[in-house]
Write a protein that holds these residues in place. Structure first.
Motif, PDB file in Angstrom:
ATOM      1  N   MET A   1      30.897 -70.879   2.433  1.00 53.69           N
ATOM      2  CA  MET A   1      29.840 -69.942   2.058  1.00 53.69           C
ATOM      3  C   MET A   1      29.328 -69.208   3.290  1.00 53.69           C
ATOM      4  SD  MET A   1      29.313 -69.904  -1.122  1.00 53.69           S
ATOM      5  CE  MET A   1      27.920 -68.864  -0.812  1.00 53.69           C
ATOM      6  N   ARG A   2      29.081 -69.951   4.355  1.00 53.51           N
ATOM      7  CA  ARG A   2      28.531 -69.341   5.568  1.00 53.51           C
ATOM      8  C   ARG A   2      29.532 -68.398   6.227  1.00 53.51           C
ATOM      9  NH1 ARG A   2      25.789 -74.052   9.084  1.00 53.51           N
ATOM     10  NH2 ARG A   2      27.662 -75.247   8.558  1.00 53.51           N
ATOM     11  N   LEU A   3      30.821 -68.721   6.108  1.00 55.11           N
ATOM     12  CA  LEU A   3      31.843 -67.915   6.760  1.00 55.11           C
ATOM     13  C   LEU A   3      32.202 -66.653   5.984  1.00 55.11           C
ATOM     14  CD1 LEU A   3      34.167 -70.852   7.872  1.00 55.11           C
ATOM     15  CD2 LEU A   3      32.785 -69.413   9.380  1.00 55.11           C
ATOM     16  N   LEU A   4      32.058 -66.698   4.667  1.00 55.67           N
ATOM     17  CA  LEU A   4      32.492 -65.571   3.843  1.00 55.67           C
ATOM     18  C   LEU A   4      31.375 -64.592   3.499  1.00 55.67           C
ATOM     19  CD1 LEU A   4      34.952 -67.319   1.332  1.00 55.67           C
ATOM     20  CD2 LEU A   4      35.526 -65.881   3.295  1.00 55.67           C
ATOM     21  N   PHE A   5      30.112 -65.025   3.586  1.00 50.86           N
ATOM     22  CA  PHE A   5      29.065 -64.123   3.088  1.00 50.86           C
ATOM     23  C   PHE A   5      28.946 -62.817   3.872  1.00 50.86           C
ATOM     24  CE2 PHE A   5      26.142 -66.139   6.159  1.00 50.86           C
ATOM     25  CZ  PHE A   5      25.410 -65.048   6.581  1.00 50.86           C
ATOM     26  N   PRO A   6      29.353 -62.740   5.192  1.00 50.08           N
ATOM     27  CA  PRO A   6      29.295 -61.424   5.846  1.00 50.08           C
ATOM     28  C   PRO A   6      30.214 -60.392   5.205  1.00 50.08           C
ATOM     29  CG  PRO A   6      29.398 -63.178   7.488  1.00 50.08           C
ATOM     30  CD  PRO A   6      29.685 -63.804   6.152  1.00 50.08           C
TER      31      PRO A   6
ATOM     32  N   THR B   1      32.704 -61.782  13.614  1.00 51.14           N
ATOM     33  CA  THR B   1      32.659 -63.145  14.142  1.00 51.14           C
ATOM     34  C   THR B   1      31.730 -63.243  15.347  1.00 51.14           C
ATOM     35  OG1 THR B   1      34.906 -63.597  13.375  1.00 51.14           O
ATOM     36  CG2 THR B   1      34.041 -65.014  15.124  1.00 51.14           C
ATOM     37  N   ILE B   2      31.826 -62.270  16.251  1.00 50.31           N
ATOM     38  CA  ILE B   2      30.975 -62.282  17.448  1.00 50.31           C
ATOM     39  C   ILE B   2      29.505 -62.177  17.063  1.00 50.31           C
ATOM     40  CG2 ILE B   2      30.342 -60.982  19.514  1.00 50.31           C
ATOM     41  CD1 ILE B   2      33.325 -60.205  19.746  1.00 50.31           C
TER      42      ILE B   2
ATOM     43  N   ARG C   1      28.057 -62.754  14.155  1.00 48.63           N
ATOM     44  CA  ARG C   1      27.621 -63.913  13.381  1.00 48.63           C
ATOM     45  C   ARG C   1      27.371 -65.101  14.289  1.00 48.63           C
ATOM     46  NH1 ARG C   1      32.156 -65.444   9.726  1.00 48.63           N
ATOM     47  NH2 ARG C   1      32.904 -66.456  11.605  1.00 48.63           N
ATOM     48  N   THR C   2      28.224 -65.307  15.264  1.00 51.92           N
ATOM     49  CA  THR C   2      28.076 -66.439  16.174  1.00 51.92           C
ATOM     50  C   THR C   2      26.817 -66.314  17.023  1.00 51.92           C
ATOM     51  OG1 THR C   2      30.475 -66.699  16.282  1.00 51.92           O
ATOM     52  CG2 THR C   2      29.195 -67.742  18.015  1.00 51.92           C
ATOM     53  N   LEU C   3      26.505 -65.086  17.432  1.00 48.22           N
ATOM     54  CA  LEU C   3      25.327 -64.877  18.284  1.00 48.22           C
ATOM     55  C   LEU C   3      24.022 -64.967  17.493  1.00 48.22           C
ATOM     56  CD1 LEU C   3      26.602 -61.971  20.565  1.00 48.22           C
ATOM     57  CD2 LEU C   3      26.213 -64.351  21.213  1.00 48.22           C
ATOM     58  N   THR C   4      24.039 -64.511  16.249  1.00 49.97           N
ATOM     59  CA  THR C   4      22.805 -64.523  15.459  1.00 49.97           C
ATOM     60  C   THR C   4      22.630 -65.797  14.663  1.00 49.97           C
ATOM     61  OG1 THR C   4      23.934 -63.371  13.641  1.00 49.97           O
ATOM     62  CG2 THR C   4      22.766 -62.017  15.262  1.00 49.97           C
ATOM     63  N   GLN C   5      23.739 -66.450  14.336  1.00 51.06           N
ATOM     64  CA  GLN C   5      23.688 -67.686  13.546  1.00 51.06           C
ATOM     65  C   GLN C   5      24.620 -68.715  14.182  1.00 51.06           C
ATOM     66  OE1 GLN C   5      24.939 -65.858   9.868  1.00 51.06           O
ATOM     67  NE2 GLN C   5      22.863 -65.895   9.056  1.00 51.06           N
ATOM     68  N   PRO C   6      24.196 -69.292  15.309  1.00 50.75           N
ATOM     69  CA  PRO C   6      25.057 -70.270  15.987  1.00 50.75           C
ATOM     70  C   PRO C   6      25.461 -71.385  15.019  1.00 50.75           C
ATOM     71  CG  PRO C   6      23.163 -69.717  17.341  1.00 50.75           C
ATOM     72  CD  PRO C   6      22.918 -69.106  15.994  1.00 50.75           C
TER      73      PRO C   6
ATOM     74  N   ALA D   1      46.922 -61.892   4.566  1.00 50.43           N
ATOM     75  CA  ALA D   1      46.783 -60.590   5.206  1.00 50.43           C
ATOM     76  C   ALA D   1      46.254 -60.785   6.624  1.00 50.43           C
ATOM     77  CB  ALA D   1      45.831 -59.712   4.399  1.00 50.43           C
ATOM     78  N   PRO D   2      46.652 -59.932   7.569  1.00 55.26           N
ATOM     79  CA  PRO D   2      46.158 -60.058   8.941  1.00 55.26           C
ATOM     80  C   PRO D   2      44.675 -59.728   9.012  1.00 55.26           C
ATOM     81  CG  PRO D   2      47.394 -58.022   8.677  1.00 55.26           C
ATOM     82  CD  PRO D   2      47.575 -58.790   7.399  1.00 55.26           C
ATOM     83  N   PRO D   3      43.992 -60.152  10.065  1.00 52.19           N
ATOM     84  CA  PRO D   3      42.565 -59.835  10.210  1.00 52.19           C
ATOM     85  C   PRO D   3      42.331 -58.330  10.197  1.00 52.19           C
ATOM     86  CG  PRO D   3      43.256 -61.484  11.818  1.00 52.19           C
ATOM     87  CD  PRO D   3      44.496 -60.969  11.173  1.00 52.19           C
ATOM     88  N   GLY D   4      41.188 -57.944   9.640  1.00 54.23           N
ATOM     89  CA  GLY D   4      40.826 -56.533   9.615  1.00 54.23           C
ATOM     90  C   GLY D   4      40.257 -56.073  10.948  1.00 54.23           C
ATOM     91  N   ASP D   5      40.078 -54.746  11.072  1.00 56.96           N
ATOM     92  CA  ASP D   5      39.594 -54.175  12.326  1.00 56.96           C
ATOM     93  C   ASP D   5      38.218 -54.700  12.706  1.00 56.96           C
ATOM     94  OD1 ASP D   5      41.913 -52.704  12.466  1.00 56.96           O
ATOM     95  OD2 ASP D   5      41.033 -50.896  11.577  1.00 56.96           O
ATOM     96  N   GLY D   6      37.374 -54.974  11.710  1.00 59.54           N
ATOM     97  CA  GLY D   6      36.012 -55.388  12.024  1.00 59.54           C
ATOM     98  C   GLY D   6      35.796 -56.888  12.035  1.00 59.54           C
ATOM     99  N   ASP D   7      36.851 -57.678  11.786  1.00 64.35           N
ATOM    100  CA  ASP D   7      36.676 -59.124  11.670  1.00 64.35           C
ATOM    101  C   ASP D   7      36.201 -59.762  12.969  1.00 64.35           C
ATOM    102  OD1 ASP D   7      37.411 -58.929   9.078  1.00 64.35           O
ATOM    103  OD2 ASP D   7      39.342 -59.940   9.276  1.00 64.35           O
ATOM    104  N   ALA D   8      36.794 -59.353  14.088  1.00 62.76           N
ATOM    105  CA  ALA D   8      36.396 -59.935  15.369  1.00 62.76           C
ATOM    106  C   ALA D   8      34.941 -59.597  15.688  1.00 62.76           C
ATOM    107  CB  ALA D   8      37.317 -59.440  16.485  1.00 62.76           C
ATOM    108  N   THR D   9      34.545 -58.353  15.390  1.00 60.64           N
ATOM    109  CA  THR D   9      33.150 -57.957  15.617  1.00 60.64           C
ATOM    110  C   THR D   9      32.213 -58.781  14.749  1.00 60.64           C
ATOM    111  OG1 THR D   9      33.818 -55.695  16.165  1.00 60.64           O
ATOM    112  CG2 THR D   9      31.520 -56.030  15.500  1.00 60.64           C
TER     113      THR D   9
END
Length: 220
Positions: free
Chosen positions: A19-24, A134-135, A137-142, A124-132
């Motif tokens: 849930m936490r990983l997919l909601f973005p 992740t970054i 999400r990690t900074l705002t929701q450790p 499917a390979p990661p999308g263009d915005g996936d890395a952004t």
């Protein structure tokens, strides 16, 4: 070699983590323009997750698809699929025409249910915005292994309605669904949610195999 038997606690925890990983990606369109409208926990002790996709929350149930994806990589492994892997599979399922045998098709809650074999789908390979994503999400929701109590195990978006699937970590087989209106008094509702979940009641005429009880909190 006999299959590995995973404790259901591990499966429930992974469903909550998804849930936490997919909601973005809630409002991001899939390759064919459809959207992820829900992430549901199948009835215990299923080692899977159900992802609901469709054109919009306003679409009738018959136009939605519920993809049941096994969480384990294979029967001999304790490794579970993560959010990026589930997202890659869902995106692949919405790329081009997909053909499934009738043995893998059924209907749940008026939606087409498809049992997915991950071995037959190339993610499917990661999308263009996936890395952004992740970054940020990690900074705002450790990341932390501590989940709120009650814990969110799933959700389903429908027209002017959000169904929340919640449990408590000490009893993950008891899942309470709560129907809420996003346009309602959300702040007050969330503050009272813990006590409201203990109230008895099930909306008559509703059948949802993903929960033990169903509460109608739409009047808040």
């Amino acid at each position: 070699m006999p299959p590995v038997n995973l404790p259901y606690d591990d499966i429930a925890e992974q469903q909550a983590d998804l849930m936490r990983l997919l909601f973005p990606h809630l409002c991001a369109p899939l390759p064919d323009g459809q959207f992820i409208l829900g992430v549901l926990p199948p009835p215990p002790p299923a080692e899977a997750v159900r992802v609901v996709t469709g054109p919009s929350p306003q679409s009738p149930a018959k136009n939605l698809t519920m993809w049941e994806i096994p969480l384990r990589r294979d029967l001999d492994s304790e490794d579970l699929l993560g959010g990026d892997e589930i997202l890659g599979l869902v995106r692949a399922l919405h790329t081009g025409r997909q053909i499934f045998s009738s043995s893998r098709l059924s209907t749940v809650m008026g939606m087409r249910l498809v049992l997915v074999d991950p071995a037959q789908v190339t993610p499917a390979p990661p999308g263009d915005g996936d890395a952004t994503t992740t970054i940020l999400r990690t900074l705002t929701q450790p990341w932390t292994e501590d989940q709120p109590d009650p814990r969110l195990r799933g959700y389903l978006r429908r027209a002017d309605l959000l169904r929340l699937y919640l449990d408590r970590e000490n009893d993950p087989t008891v899942i309470v669904a709560a129907d809420v209106r996003p346009a309602g008094a959300v702040t007050a509702l969330l503050a009272a949610l813990d006590s409201l979940l203990t109230e008895p009641g099930k909306r008559p005429g509703m059948k949802d195999p993903h929960c033990t009880r169903l509460l109608d909190l739409t009047s808040w």
